[in-house]
Each structure stands twice: as structure tokens, then as C-alpha cells.
Write an enzyme that holds these catalytic residues in place. Structure first.
Site, short mmCIF file in Angstrom:
data_model
loop_
_atom_site.label_atom_id
_atom_site.label_comp_id
_atom_site.label_asym_id
_atom_site.label_seq_id
_atom_site.Cartn_x
_atom_site.Cartn_y
_atom_site.Cartn_z
CG ASP A 99 -0.11 -0.23 2.52
OD1 ASP A 99 1.11 0.01 2.50
OD2 ASP A 99 -0.70 -0.63 3.53
CD GLU A 121 0.90 -6.69 3.14
OE1 GLU A 121 0.80 -5.46 3.07
OE2 GLU A 121 1.75 -7.26 3.85
CD GLU A 135 0.30 4.45 4.63
OE1 GLU A 135 -0.65 5.04 5.19
OE2 GLU A 135 1.48 4.85 4.68
CG HIS A 209 6.62 4.38 10.02
ND1 HIS A 209 6.45 3.15 10.58
CD2 HIS A 209 5.98 4.35 8.84
CE1 HIS A 209 5.75 2.39 9.75
NE2 HIS A 209 5.44 3.09 8.69
NE ARG A 211 2.93 11.13 4.25
CZ ARG A 211 4.04 10.55 3.83
NH1 ARG A 211 4.33 9.32 4.19
NH2 ARG A 211 4.88 11.19 3.05
CG HIS A 242 10.76 5.98 9.68
ND1 HIS A 242 11.00 6.98 8.76
CD2 HIS A 242 10.17 4.98 8.97
CE1 HIS A 242 10.57 6.60 7.57
NE2 HIS A 242 10.06 5.38 7.67
C1 UD1 Z 1 6.58 5.01 3.61
C2 UD1 Z 1 5.18 4.58 3.16
C3 UD1 Z 1 4.45 3.88 4.30
C4 UD1 Z 1 5.28 2.77 4.90
C5 UD1 Z 1 6.65 3.31 5.27
C6 UD1 Z 1 7.52 2.20 5.77
C7 UD1 Z 1 4.03 5.98 1.53
C8 UD1 Z 1 3.21 7.19 1.31
N1 UD1 Z 1 4.41 5.75 2.80
O1 UD1 Z 1 6.39 6.01 4.60
O2 UD1 Z 1 3.24 3.35 3.81
O3 UD1 Z 1 4.63 2.28 6.05
O4 UD1 Z 1 7.26 3.89 4.13
O5 UD1 Z 1 8.63 2.68 6.47
O6 UD1 Z 1 4.35 5.29 0.60
N2 UD1 Z 1 14.02 8.61 4.71
C9 UD1 Z 1 15.40 8.54 4.67
N3 UD1 Z 1 15.97 7.32 4.38
C10 UD1 Z 1 15.27 6.21 4.10
C11 UD1 Z 1 13.87 6.29 4.14
C12 UD1 Z 1 13.26 7.51 4.43
O7 UD1 Z 1 16.09 9.51 4.91
O8 UD1 Z 1 15.86 5.14 3.83
C13 UD1 Z 1 13.38 9.91 5.03
C14 UD1 Z 1 13.45 10.90 3.85
O9 UD1 Z 1 13.61 12.19 4.34
C15 UD1 Z 1 12.06 10.74 3.22
C16 UD1 Z 1 11.22 10.54 4.47
O10 UD1 Z 1 11.99 9.71 5.33
O11 UD1 Z 1 11.68 11.85 2.45
C17 UD1 Z 1 9.85 9.94 4.25
O12 UD1 Z 1 9.90 8.78 3.44
P1 UD1 Z 1 8.52 8.30 2.72
O13 UD1 Z 1 8.79 7.03 1.99
O14 UD1 Z 1 7.92 9.40 1.96
O15 UD1 Z 1 7.54 8.07 3.93
P2 UD1 Z 1 7.55 6.97 5.07
O16 UD1 Z 1 7.03 7.63 6.28
O17 UD1 Z 1 8.85 6.28 5.10
N1 UDP Z 2 12.27 -3.30 10.51
C1 UDP Z 2 13.66 -3.39 10.32
N2 UDP Z 2 14.46 -2.54 11.03
C2 UDP Z 2 13.96 -1.62 11.90
C3 UDP Z 2 12.55 -1.53 12.06
C4 UDP Z 2 11.74 -2.37 11.34
O1 UDP Z 2 14.14 -4.21 9.55
O2 UDP Z 2 14.75 -0.88 12.52
C5 UDP Z 2 11.42 -4.19 9.72
C6 UDP Z 2 10.32 -4.92 10.46
O3 UDP Z 2 10.78 -6.17 10.98
C7 UDP Z 2 9.25 -5.12 9.40
C8 UDP Z 2 9.42 -3.91 8.51
O4 UDP Z 2 10.71 -3.37 8.79
O5 UDP Z 2 9.50 -6.26 8.60
C9 UDP Z 2 8.36 -2.91 8.78
O6 UDP Z 2 8.66 -1.71 8.17
P1 UDP Z 2 7.95 -0.36 8.58
O7 UDP Z 2 7.52 -0.42 9.99
O8 UDP Z 2 8.90 0.74 8.19
O9 UDP Z 2 6.73 -0.27 7.57
P2 UDP Z 2 5.23 -0.83 7.59
O10 UDP Z 2 5.27 -2.30 7.77
O11 UDP Z 2 4.51 -0.11 8.68
O12 UDP Z 2 4.69 -0.41 6.27
#
Ligand code: UD1
Ligand code: UDP
Length: 369
Positions: A99, A121, A135, A209, A211, A242
Site C-alpha cells: 500500500d 498482500e 495507505e 512512523h 503519517r 525512522h
Molecule cells: C513510507 C510509506 C508507508 C510505509 C513506510 C515504511 C508511503 C506514502 N508511505 O512512509 O506506507 O509504512 O514507508 O517505512 O508510501 N528517509 C530517509 N531514508 C530512508 C527512508 C526515508 O532519509 O531510507 C526519510 C526521507 O527524508 C524521506 C522521508 O523519510 O523523504 C519519508 O519517506 P517516505 O517514503 O515518503 O515516507 P515513510 O514515512 O517512510
Molecule cells: N524493521 C527493520 N528494522 C527496523 C525496524 C523495522 O528491519 O529498525 C522491519 C520490520 O521487521 C518489518 C518492517 O521493517 O518487517 C516494517 O517496516 P515499517 O515499519 O517501516 O513499515 P510498515 O510495515 O509499517 O509499512
């Protein structure tokens, strides 16, 4: 017969963890299927951690992540850049996961190119369009453009039927997260780099993490954590934070510097599995962690008001507490004090899969005419 070209597109940490066992399974069936991997890199560092662990070398890396990115630029970058990849590869099937914005925009891109899409999924729902945001709408939309729906549980199959998806396009496979989890816990016992846990303390693992928890809710979660460490002198909190600045800023402002609160960088998956195993309680708003923890027999307090993963709530190993400070403190307090309550919630159950989901998905891909 020509091999079927399967183009797998993903971009964030959870998609990578859940697609990794499937990519491996497609590779193992190279007599019938050709595996092509495209990462959008919606996440950069957290994605690379997973690619390294599972030794996946993408054929295309779109490298789109920007600091504090927004949904509009993310959506348009994924849509435009995946178009070029789809044009070049001419796949028979595109696979997307879950999602995220990567999944939704990549599915749309394939749909515009009239390439059938498989949704791994599929069928998770809260039926509330703003929870989780964005999502819920991402997955409803993705399901609506996909042809093959790989649903993890009976409930997700029923949700798809309610959404008018033809029954013959729905396959109950289990969730590939359990494939990834079982593979990792059976093959690795990684130490957590730079973290010394006190064996006399109980560990509470925290992740957040979402939103919809930005702003006041995440501050309330932090305040609940401060209350808990003040009340219980025998607990320590481990929080892999995060990298999203909307999470990092309030968390470091409120929780940094306490000797029993460890704010650490996101852990590489095998180390995170070690940490889940070592934890007494898990508090999280993560989707994936809600699915993994019941398999490890760890009680989960979900820092959200609704969940698209009600199976473990029904079994009683997961409880919804939202981002309400008092609710979080009293639920954690009860688990820390009441052995019976702890025992009830720590029963190891596996409602999300048996470790064979990727194999079932590949069987379907091979059978497609
Ligand atoms: C995204 C997904 C969310 C998922 C989550 C898992 C969307 C809209 N959101 O949210 O569904 O649950 O990933 O973690 O698709 N950033 C870094 N390094 C990284 C990753 C992120 O610096 O490796 C920072 C960046 O500033 C980036 C921000 O996090 O712009 C947000 O990342 P983004 O993928 O937009 O949103 P998530 O909250 O990670
Ligand atoms: N996870 C990881 N390292 C971390 C935190 C989470 O590998 O420091 C793994 C966790 O075991 C799970 C996945 O990341 O498999 C979940 O990711 P996240 O919570 O970012 O996203 P969501 O599942 O909510 O979309």
C-alpha cells in the site's frame, strides 16, 4: 516455450522485506520465469539494508528519494520513471506489494501500459479512507487496477470479494513476511551493533512512523514512554528511529539522553529480528511488525486506532491502544505487572502465513496462460 518476464517493482523497506523471498523464488524458477527487479528507492538507506541482506541486485534503480519528500512528487516520479522501465522490459506481468505510493503509482503505470499487474498482500482494509493515510486508498486503488490478487488471509480474500474483485482472480497465499521472517530467524542470529542491553531489565521495543501520528500523537507516544520508564525502574526502551524528519525531530527532542531509553538508527532486518526476539513487549504502529511479532510470541500494543490486520487482535496477541498516553501507559503497565495477562498475549500464533507464500505466488505465475 518463452520464459515469462516478471518485473517486480518496490521501493520502501517493508516492501523490500516482503518481496525479497518472492524475488528469490522467481529466480529459483528460472526455467519458466525471468526475474527483473526495479527499485524506485522511495527509501534509500533502509531499502539498501534489505537488498544487501538478501543479496538482491536490482536491474533498475530509479533513486527517487528526496529529503522530507511529499506525496505529489513521489507519485509523479514513480509514475514517469517506471513508464520507461516498463517500455524497455515489456514484461508479461508486473508485481507490486502492499500500500505504499510506490506500489500504487507503479501499478497505475503498468495499467496504463496494459500490462497485467499482480498485487502481493492484496485485500487489506480498514474501510476508513484517512486511516492509515494514504495507505488505505493506495491499496484500494492498487487492487482496482490489478489482475492477480495475492491475498494473505481469509479476511483479505473476503475484503476483495466485497470490493467486486472476481473470485477467480483471488489467490490465498499467506503473507510473504512470514517467509522472510522464518528465513531470517533460521539463518541469522545477528548481534545488535552498538547496543548493550541490561539482562536485569525487560526490553520494550518501540517503532513509530505513521503519517497520522505526526504532530501531537507522536509526542503523546513519547510522553507515555517517559511515564513508563519513570514508573518501572526495571525496563529499558529500544527505539530504532525512522529517518523521516517528522518523526526524528520530536522523538529526539523528547526522549534523547535518558539512560534507559536507547534511540538508535534503523536496524538491518536480521538485527531487528534479534531485537524482536529479545524484547518483552513491542509497541508499534508498523504494519509488518504487527504481523511478525505474533509468530515470535511477543505481545504487541498497536499505536493506532484502527488496523487492517485484525487477525492477531482477534487471537488476543495484539491490542489497539492508539496514540493516547494514558491508554498506552495502562496497557503496558498491565503487561508488566500481570503475568496471566502477559501469558495470554504472548502465545505464539501465526495467522499471517506458514513461510510458503512466495512458492504459492510463483505457482500461480507459472500457471498463467
Ligand atoms: C513510507 C510509506 C508507508 C510505509 C513506510 C515504511 C508511503 C506514502 N508511505 O512512509 O506506507 O509504512 O514507508 O517505512 O508510501 N528517509 C530517509 N531514508 C530512508 C527512508 C526515508 O532519509 O531510507 C526519510 C526521507 O527524508 C524521506 C522521508 O523519510 O523523504 C519519508 O519517506 P517516505 O517514503 O515518503 O515516507 P515513510 O514515512 O517512510
Ligand atoms: N524493521 C527493520 N528494522 C527496523 C525496524 C523495522 O528491519 O529498525 C522491519 C520490520 O521487521 C518489518 C518492517 O521493517 O518487517 C516494517 O517496516 P515499517 O515499519 O517501516 O513499515 P510498515 O510495515 O509499517 O509499512
Amino acid at each position: 516455450m518463452a520464459k515469462k518476464k516478471i518485473l517486480t517493482i518496490f521501493g520502501t523497506r517493508p516492501e523490500a522485506i516482503k518481496m525479497a523471498p518472492l524475488v528469490k523464488e522467481i529466480e529459483e524458477n528460472s526455467d519458466a520465469l525471468e526475474s527483473i527487479v526495479c527499485v524506485t528507492a522511495q527509501h534509500r538507506q533502509m531499502l539498501d539494508q534489505v537488498l544487501n541482506l538478501f543479496n538482491i541486485k536490482p536491474d533498475f534503480d530509479l533513486n527517487i528519494m528526496k529529503e522530507n519528500q511529499n506525496l505529489w512528487s513521489l507519485t509523479s516520479d514513480v509514475l514517469l520513471k517506471t513508464k520507461d522501465v516498463i517500455d524497455k522490459v515489456q514484461p508479461d506481468v508486473v508485481l507490486v506489494h502492499g500500500d505504499t505510493t510506490t506500489s500504487m503509482a507503479a501499478a497505475l503505470s503498468a495499467f496504463y501500459a496494459k500490462v497485467p499487474v499482480g498485487h502481493v498482500e492484496a485485500g487489506l482494509r480498514t474501510f476508513d479512507k484517512y486511516y492509515p493515510f494514504p495507505e488505505e486508498i493506495n491499496r484500494v486503488f492498487t487492487d482496482s487496477v490489478c489482475t492477480y490478487h495475492f491475498a494473505p488471509t481469509d479476511m483479505s480474500c473476503e475484503n476483495l470479494i466485497k470490493s467486486q474483485i472476481p473470485k477467480e482472480h483471488i489467490y490465498k497465499t499467506g503473507n510473504t513476511v512470514i517467509d522472510a521472517l522464518l528465513y531470517t530467524v533460521n539463518n541469522y542470529d545477528e548481534k545488535i551493533a552498538g547496543l548493550e542491553l541490561n539482562p536485569d531489565y525487560k526490553t520494550i521495543l518501540l517503532t513509530s512512523h505513521r503519517r497520522e501520528n505526526f504532530g501531537e500523537p507522536i509526542k503523546n507516544i513519547c510522553k507515555a514512554v517517559l511515564d513508563l520508564v519513570n514508573i518501572h525502574k526495571d525496563i529499558e526502551i529500544v527505539y530504532p528511529v525512522h529517518p523521516n524528519p517528522n518523526v526524528r525531530k520530536p522523538v529526539y527532542e523528547l526522549l534523547d539522553g535518558h539512560d534507559r531509553i536507547h534511540l538508535i538508527e534503523p536496524l538491518e532486518y536480521a538485527q531487528f529480528c534479534t531485537l524482536m526476539k529479545q524484547s518483552h513487549i513491542i509497541m508499534t504502529d508498523s504494519g509488518g511488525v504487527q504481523e511478525e511479532a505474533p509468530s515470535l510470541g511477543k505481545p504487541v500494543l498497536v499505536l493506532r486506532d484502527t488496523t487492517e490486520r485484525p487477525e492477531a487482535v482477534e487471537y488476543g496477541t495484539v491490542k489497539l491502544v492508539g496514540a493516547d498516553k494514558d491508554k498506552i501507559v495502562s496497557a503496558a503497565d498491565m503487561l508488566l505487572k500481570d503475568e496471566n495477562e502477559y501469558k495470554k498475549m504472548s502465545e505464539a500464533i501465526n495467522p499471517y502465513g506458514d513461510g510458503l507464500a512466495s512458492k504459492r505466488i510463483v505457482d500461480v505465475l507459472k500457471s498463467i496462460k
